[in-house]
Design an enzyme around this catalytic site. Sequence first.
Site, short mmCIF file in Angstrom:
data_model
loop_
_atom_site.label_atom_id
_atom_site.label_comp_id
_atom_site.label_asym_id
_atom_site.label_seq_id
_atom_site.Cartn_x
_atom_site.Cartn_y
_atom_site.Cartn_z
CG HIS A 85 45.77 25.93 18.54
ND1 HIS A 85 45.13 24.91 17.86
CD2 HIS A 85 45.33 27.08 18.00
CE1 HIS A 85 44.34 25.44 16.96
NE2 HIS A 85 44.43 26.76 17.01
CG ASP A 164 34.68 24.36 17.19
OD1 ASP A 164 34.42 25.57 17.04
OD2 ASP A 164 35.60 23.79 16.56
NE ARG A 171 32.79 31.24 13.91
CZ ARG A 171 34.01 30.88 14.31
NH1 ARG A 171 34.21 29.71 14.87
NH2 ARG A 171 35.02 31.68 14.17
CB SER A 186 36.21 28.06 17.52
OG SER A 186 36.67 27.10 16.62
CE LYS A 190 38.74 23.70 17.29
NZ LYS A 190 38.59 24.14 15.93
N1 URA Z 1 40.58 27.93 14.03
C1 URA Z 1 39.59 27.36 14.75
O1 URA Z 1 39.73 26.24 15.23
N2 URA Z 1 38.44 28.04 14.92
C2 URA Z 1 38.25 29.27 14.42
O2 URA Z 1 37.20 29.83 14.64
C3 URA Z 1 39.29 29.86 13.66
C4 URA Z 1 40.45 29.16 13.49
#
Ligand code: URA
Length: 440
Positions: A85, A164, A171, A186, A190
């Site tokens: 990621h 999320d 947010r 967050s 995932k």
């Molecule tokens: N990427 C994400 O998936 N979440 C965040 O809060 C910031 C960047």
Amino acid sequence: MMSMRAVDIIAKKRDGAELSTAEIEFFVQGYTSGNIPDYQAAAWCMAVLLRGMSAREATDLTLAMAHSGHMLDLSGVAEHIADKHSTGGVGDKTTLVVAPLVASSGLPVGKMSGRGLGFSGGTVDKLESIPGYRVELSHSQFVHQLREHGIVVAAQSSDLAPADGKFYALRDVTATVESIPLIASSIMSKKIAAGANAIVLDVKVGSGAFMKTLEAARELADLMITIGQAAGRRVAAVIADMNQPLGCAVGNSLEVQEAISVLQGNGPSDLLEHCLTVGSLMLVLAGHTPTLEEGRAVLIHKLSSGAAWHKFVEWITAQGGDLAVLENPLRLPHASLIEELPSPRAGYIAAIDAQAVGEASVLLGAGREKKGDTIDHAVGIVLRKKVGDAVERKEPLLVLHANRSDRLAAARRHLLNAFRWSDAPPPPLTHVYEIIPKPV
Ligand code: URA
């Protein structure tokens, strides 16, 4: 026991106290189900942003969000499934190279990716520039492709970590994105729901990244590793520079072309180097090679033997992509207006503001100004000069690929402001600042 109330949990965090696991679960479940309204969730996010969270609270938040939807179980496919990621950057096409490279070494890669966010691009948008490529896969299609081909990259499905999705949208409009525990939970919610058990985090730092300082990037990486380990996953992080775009191409089909060049043994050296770093860390994390050096040697062999390229073709065609386009990337979507940007002066390139280059690609149409906008896969920018290169006056700094002349003019102005020159060669940029945990 008295029943919990959202207002008490907000007040407790506002006053700087540590929330219990039960309180965090109550809040996440309540918000996801609609029992807690947006205004209370917004106040809570702001309290977290201002007061912070302990690693234990952030772990509880992550697990509550991960369990708010479906949890993919990949344990029946192989002992280790790798994922990576990136926290987001400009010109970051690492997944397009690393996924087939690592899969061709025998380590399955199962990944869900996102779309572009503001000035930073997204893998799903890049892959959609290949005609026919299917980004939307059901869970059973995802597992089937992973089992059959050892590689799958699909769009984040909406039933994974739905909490999320809801928190992130909130947010975004309440100035609470920039909280390290909220970002970490967050991302990790995932990753944990998507099922892989060997996860490499590519944490970007610099002008074109969310994290502007090394300290912030390190804090985010450490917290994400702690959370992932608490969830029983193997996790490592690379803290990498994003003070100039990665590689040369910025824009969807241009980035696919550049990834193809790397897989065919060409392509920019900084991009190749980065892919070898991330890929070898994935191999070490999954126990496929004992050291990063050995991992790197395996990957270099897979590139030079053509195995990585063959895996790329297998992957893309299995997900519906058009083979004729891969064999002749000039058949990817291409722009009608192609113009160079000449350097206004001679000297050395001292800096290229990655965020400004990303913004220019959005001006051209490669990204979205607002949610749901359609994007133009053909447009973007290809750098001819990178930091440290010498340039003559009027020599091209980059090439713009556009489909509309008004957008071309706007991007051109924006890009000139992204460059800084010096009379002497600037000190070289660090590429990788740190690998966590420290390699043996
Ligand atoms: N990427 C994400 O998936 N979440 C965040 O809060 C910031 C960047």
